[in-house]
Design a protein around this motif. Structure first.
Motif, PDB file in Angstrom:
ATOM      1  N   GLY A 192      -4.008   2.545  -2.624  1.00 35.53           N
ATOM      2  CA  GLY A 192      -3.494   3.254  -1.458  1.00 35.53           C
ATOM      3  C   GLY A 192      -3.239   4.732  -1.630  1.00 35.53           C
ATOM      4  O   GLY A 192      -2.863   5.406  -0.661  1.00 35.53           O
ATOM      5  N   VAL A 193      -3.455   5.254  -2.828  1.00 36.35           N
ATOM      6  CA  VAL A 193      -3.044   6.628  -3.092  1.00 36.35           C
ATOM      7  C   VAL A 193      -3.775   7.639  -2.217  1.00 36.35           C
ATOM      8  O   VAL A 193      -3.248   8.710  -1.909  1.00 36.35           O
ATOM      9  CB  VAL A 193      -3.211   6.959  -4.592  1.00 36.35           C
ATOM     10  N   SER A 194      -4.983   7.313  -1.810  1.00 38.74           N
ATOM     11  CA  SER A 194      -5.748   8.255  -0.979  1.00 38.74           C
ATOM     12  C   SER A 194      -5.117   8.445   0.395  1.00 38.74           C
ATOM     13  O   SER A 194      -5.440   9.403   1.094  1.00 38.74           O
ATOM     14  CB  SER A 194      -7.185   7.787  -0.831  1.00 38.74           C
ATOM     15  N   SER A 195      -4.206   7.560   0.793  1.00 38.35           N
ATOM     16  CA  SER A 195      -3.578   7.685   2.108  1.00 38.35           C
ATOM     17  C   SER A 195      -2.156   8.231   2.036  1.00 38.35           C
ATOM     18  O   SER A 195      -1.459   8.287   3.052  1.00 38.35           O
ATOM     19  CB  SER A 195      -3.549   6.326   2.813  1.00 38.35           C
ATOM     20  N   PHE A 196      -1.726   8.638   0.855  1.00 38.43           N
ATOM     21  CA  PHE A 196      -0.340   9.104   0.688  1.00 38.43           C
ATOM     22  C   PHE A 196      -0.245  10.625   0.752  1.00 38.43           C
ATOM     23  O   PHE A 196      -1.134  11.331   0.272  1.00 38.43           O
ATOM     24  CB  PHE A 196       0.220   8.653  -0.660  1.00 38.43           C
ATOM     25  N   GLY A 197       0.849  11.123   1.284  1.00 38.96           N
ATOM     26  CA  GLY A 197       1.145  12.539   1.176  1.00 38.96           C
ATOM     27  C   GLY A 197       1.482  12.878  -0.271  1.00 38.96           C
ATOM     28  O   GLY A 197       2.001  12.039  -1.006  1.00 38.96           O
TER      29      GLY A 197
END
Length: 126
Positions: free
Chosen positions: A28-33
C-alpha cells in the motif's frame, strides 16, 4: 510492513545543494502520503516538506520554501528532497516518513505519520 530507507545525505557548503532519496517498500505504500522531517542536535523534530500520494500536492515549512523541492516517483515508490541554497541552519538528521492513509494529501503533523526511516545526516558548513 512498510520500510523506508533514506540515502543521499552528506556535507555541503553554504549555498550548495544536496539531494535526498527515500525508497519505500511494503503493501500500500504507493497510496500513502509521505514527508520529510529533520532534527538538529538539542532540538525537537520539525516538519520540512510533504507530498500527497499522487505527487500532485505538496506542503513546505516556511523556512525551506523556494529552496527545497519534494517530489515522488510513484512507479518506483521513491520520494526525493532536492535541497538548494543550503544554510548552516539546515544541518540536521533528515527522516523520511509515510502515513498509512490511502490516497492522502500532504501533512505537516508528525503524528499523522506511521512509518519512519532511519535518518540521514545533512551537514552544511559555513
Amino acid at each position: 510492513q512498510v520500510q523506508l530507507v533514506e540515502s543521499g545525505g552528506g556535507l555541503a557548503q553554504t549555498g550548495g545543494s544536496l539531494s535526498l532519496s527515500c525508497a519505500a517498500s511494503g503493501r500500500g505504500v504507493s497510496s500513502f502520503g509521505m514527508g520529510w522531517f529533520r532534527q538538529a542536535p538539542g532540538k525537537e523534530r520539525e516538519f520540512v516538506a510533504s507530498i500527497s500520494w499522487s505527487g500532485s500536492s505538496t506542503l513546505y515549512q516556511d523556512s525551506v520554501k523556494g529552496r527545497f523541492t519534494i517530489s515522488r516517483d510513484v512507479a518506483k515508490n521513491t520520494v526525493f528532497l532536492q535541497m538548494n541554497s543550503l544554510k548552516p541552519e539546515d544541518t540536521a538528521v533528515y527522516y523520511c516518513a509515510a502515513d498509512d492513509l490511502p490516497y492522502s494529501g500532504p501533512a505537516a503533523d508528525g503524528g499523522r505519520y506511521e512509518y519512519w526511516g532511519q535518518g540521514t545526516q545533512v551537514t552544511v558548513s559555513s
